[in-house]
Design a protein around this motif. Structure first.
Motif, short mmCIF file in Angstrom:
data_model
loop_
_atom_site.label_atom_id
_atom_site.label_comp_id
_atom_site.label_asym_id
_atom_site.label_seq_id
_atom_site.Cartn_x
_atom_site.Cartn_y
_atom_site.Cartn_z
N VAL A 3 8.53 21.41 -20.46
CA VAL A 3 9.32 20.76 -20.73
C VAL A 3 9.95 19.92 -19.93
CG1 VAL A 3 10.00 18.71 -23.02
CG2 VAL A 3 7.78 20.22 -22.64
N GLY A 4 11.26 20.89 -19.81
CA GLY A 4 12.99 20.86 -19.36
C GLY A 4 12.08 20.59 -17.94
N LEU A 10 11.49 13.44 -14.21
CA LEU A 10 11.40 12.05 -14.89
C LEU A 10 12.89 11.15 -14.33
CD1 LEU A 10 8.80 12.05 -18.01
CD2 LEU A 10 8.45 10.76 -15.86
N ASN A 11 14.10 12.67 -15.34
CA ASN A 11 15.22 11.89 -14.89
C ASN A 11 15.28 11.81 -13.69
OD1 ASN A 11 16.26 11.48 -17.57
ND2 ASN A 11 16.91 13.91 -17.60
N PHE A 12 14.42 13.00 -12.17
CA PHE A 12 14.92 12.15 -11.08
C PHE A 12 14.91 11.17 -10.51
CE2 PHE A 12 13.51 13.35 -7.12
CZ PHE A 12 15.10 13.43 -6.07
N VAL A 13 13.18 10.78 -10.97
CA VAL A 13 12.69 9.78 -10.30
C VAL A 13 13.04 8.21 -11.13
CG1 VAL A 13 10.58 8.28 -11.25
CG2 VAL A 13 10.18 10.99 -10.37
N GLY A 21 13.08 0.70 -5.05
CA GLY A 21 11.79 -0.62 -5.17
C GLY A 21 11.22 -0.38 -6.55
N ALA A 22 11.69 0.61 -7.18
CA ALA A 22 10.16 0.72 -8.48
C ALA A 22 10.78 0.42 -9.61
CB ALA A 22 10.27 2.58 -8.66
N ASP A 23 10.26 0.08 -10.98
CA ASP A 23 11.02 -0.50 -12.22
C ASP A 23 10.50 0.45 -13.42
OD1 ASP A 23 11.94 -2.00 -14.31
OD2 ASP A 23 10.57 -3.18 -14.23
N PHE A 24 11.52 1.79 -13.00
CA PHE A 24 11.27 2.30 -14.81
C PHE A 24 10.87 1.85 -15.69
CE2 PHE A 24 11.33 6.57 -16.66
CZ PHE A 24 10.84 6.85 -15.93
N SER A 25 10.99 1.16 -15.83
CA SER A 25 11.05 0.78 -17.55
C SER A 25 9.80 -0.42 -17.69
CB SER A 25 12.47 -0.56 -17.91
OG SER A 25 12.05 -1.68 -16.96
N ARG A 26 9.14 0.19 -16.58
CA ARG A 26 6.96 -0.11 -17.17
C ARG A 26 6.83 1.13 -16.30
NH1 ARG A 26 6.11 -5.85 -16.35
NH2 ARG A 26 4.42 -5.06 -14.58
N SER A 27 7.13 2.02 -16.50
CA SER A 27 6.50 3.33 -16.20
C SER A 27 5.25 3.62 -17.01
CB SER A 27 7.07 4.25 -15.92
OG SER A 27 8.15 5.60 -17.34
N VAL A 28 4.52 4.28 -16.32
CA VAL A 28 3.47 5.00 -16.51
C VAL A 28 3.21 6.25 -17.33
CG1 VAL A 28 0.66 4.87 -17.85
CG2 VAL A 28 2.08 2.92 -17.61
N ALA A 39 2.72 15.12 -20.46
CA ALA A 39 2.77 13.97 -20.72
C ALA A 39 3.19 13.38 -22.08
CB ALA A 39 1.39 13.25 -20.24
N ALA A 40 2.20 13.88 -22.92
CA ALA A 40 2.06 13.72 -24.73
C ALA A 40 3.51 14.26 -24.99
CB ALA A 40 1.34 14.17 -25.28
N ALA A 41 4.13 15.63 -24.17
CA ALA A 41 4.95 15.91 -25.16
C ALA A 41 6.27 15.25 -24.58
CB ALA A 41 5.64 17.49 -24.14
N MET A 42 6.08 14.65 -22.95
CA MET A 42 7.38 13.56 -22.69
C MET A 42 7.63 12.57 -23.47
SD MET A 42 8.53 15.76 -20.60
CE MET A 42 10.63 14.53 -20.55
N THR A 43 7.14 11.72 -24.22
CA THR A 43 6.42 10.77 -25.53
C THR A 43 6.98 11.16 -26.50
OG1 THR A 43 4.69 10.37 -25.15
CG2 THR A 43 5.41 10.05 -23.35
N THR A 44 6.88 12.33 -27.42
CA THR A 44 6.61 12.87 -28.79
C THR A 44 8.70 13.63 -28.47
OG1 THR A 44 5.34 14.44 -28.47
CG2 THR A 44 4.24 12.18 -29.25
N PHE A 45 8.30 14.74 -27.70
CA PHE A 45 8.95 15.71 -28.61
C PHE A 45 10.66 14.55 -28.16
CE2 PHE A 45 6.80 19.56 -26.80
CZ PHE A 45 6.07 18.84 -27.48
N ARG A 46 11.56 15.64 -28.83
CA ARG A 46 12.58 14.75 -29.03
C ARG A 46 13.81 15.57 -27.62
NH1 ARG A 46 12.50 14.71 -34.08
NH2 ARG A 46 12.51 13.52 -35.42
N HIS A 47 13.86 15.07 -26.46
CA HIS A 47 14.64 16.11 -25.40
C HIS A 47 15.59 15.19 -25.35
CE1 HIS A 47 12.07 12.71 -23.33
NE2 HIS A 47 10.81 12.95 -23.91
N ASP A 48 15.85 15.78 -23.27
CA ASP A 48 16.94 15.50 -22.67
C ASP A 48 16.34 13.59 -21.50
OD1 ASP A 48 18.71 16.40 -24.26
OD2 ASP A 48 18.65 17.93 -23.20
N PHE A 49 15.51 13.50 -21.77
CA PHE A 49 15.08 12.53 -20.66
C PHE A 49 15.93 11.21 -20.98
CE2 PHE A 49 11.07 9.16 -20.41
CZ PHE A 49 11.77 9.10 -19.13
#
Length: 175
Positions: A3-4, A10-13, A21-28, A39-49
């Motif tokens: 997860v780290g 993800l922070n790098f991207v 030329g990407a809009d990260f606020s619209r990422s999937v 992918a599920a962990a990145m959107t549900t866990f508390r982390h440093d993303f």
């Protein structure tokens, strides 16, 4: 620390999205099997993303690490911990999710996707679940399917479902 590593990636991207030329606020985020877990962990866990994702697509994903088939990979003292299970970390910030699962998955039980779907719905979060009949694990991985002589019809159906899900969120996309 998987997860780290994903958080760092993800922070790098995210930090370079404008440069590319990407809009990260619209990422999937999309992941299949263990990748679906991440992918599920990145959107549900508390982390440093440092960002959020617009949506999540999980394919044959491992969602519940309290399942004995999967918790054997955890240290003994952590095997019943809900901390490692995206299913048990769903919250108000979990993005809309599309779940695809082969009905005959011999690696990750379809119960993982069903439980994730039901938990999302209980928390008034948007979720869609598609069980693809007569389909085993890794059906989107064309190389795997071809190497093992299996039909790729399920992959085509999966791509159609994902395109529909994405068009509904991003109507300007040409999919």
């Amino acid at each position: 620390d998987l997860v780290g590593d994903c958080t760092d990636a993800l922070n790098f991207v995210r930090k370079r999205a404008n440069e590319w030329g990407a809009d990260f606020s619209r990422s999937v985020l999309l992941g299949e099997s263990a990748g679906g877990y991440l992918a599920a962990a990145m959107t549900t866990f508390r982390h440093d993303f440092d960002g959020e994702t617009e949506a999540l697509i999980l394919v044959n994903a491992v969602c519940d690490m309290t399942d004995p088939r999967w918790n054997k990979y955890l240290p003994d003292e952590e095997r019943q911990s809900l901390h490692y299970s995206p299913l048990h970390q769903i919250g108000k910030n979990t993005p809309p999710v599309l779940l695809l699962h082969g009905a005959d998955d011999s690696v990750v039980s379809p119960a993982h996707s069903l439980a994730f779907y039901e938990c999302m719905r209980k928390q008034s979060r948007f979720a869609e679940l598609y069980r693809i009949e007569k389909t085993d694990h890794a059906f989107l991985l064309a190389e795997f399917m071809l190497e093992n002589g299996k039909s790729t019809a399920a992959a085509g159906l999966g791509v159609q479902i994902m395109n529909k899900f994405l068009r509904e969120r991003f109507p300007e996309l040409k999919l």
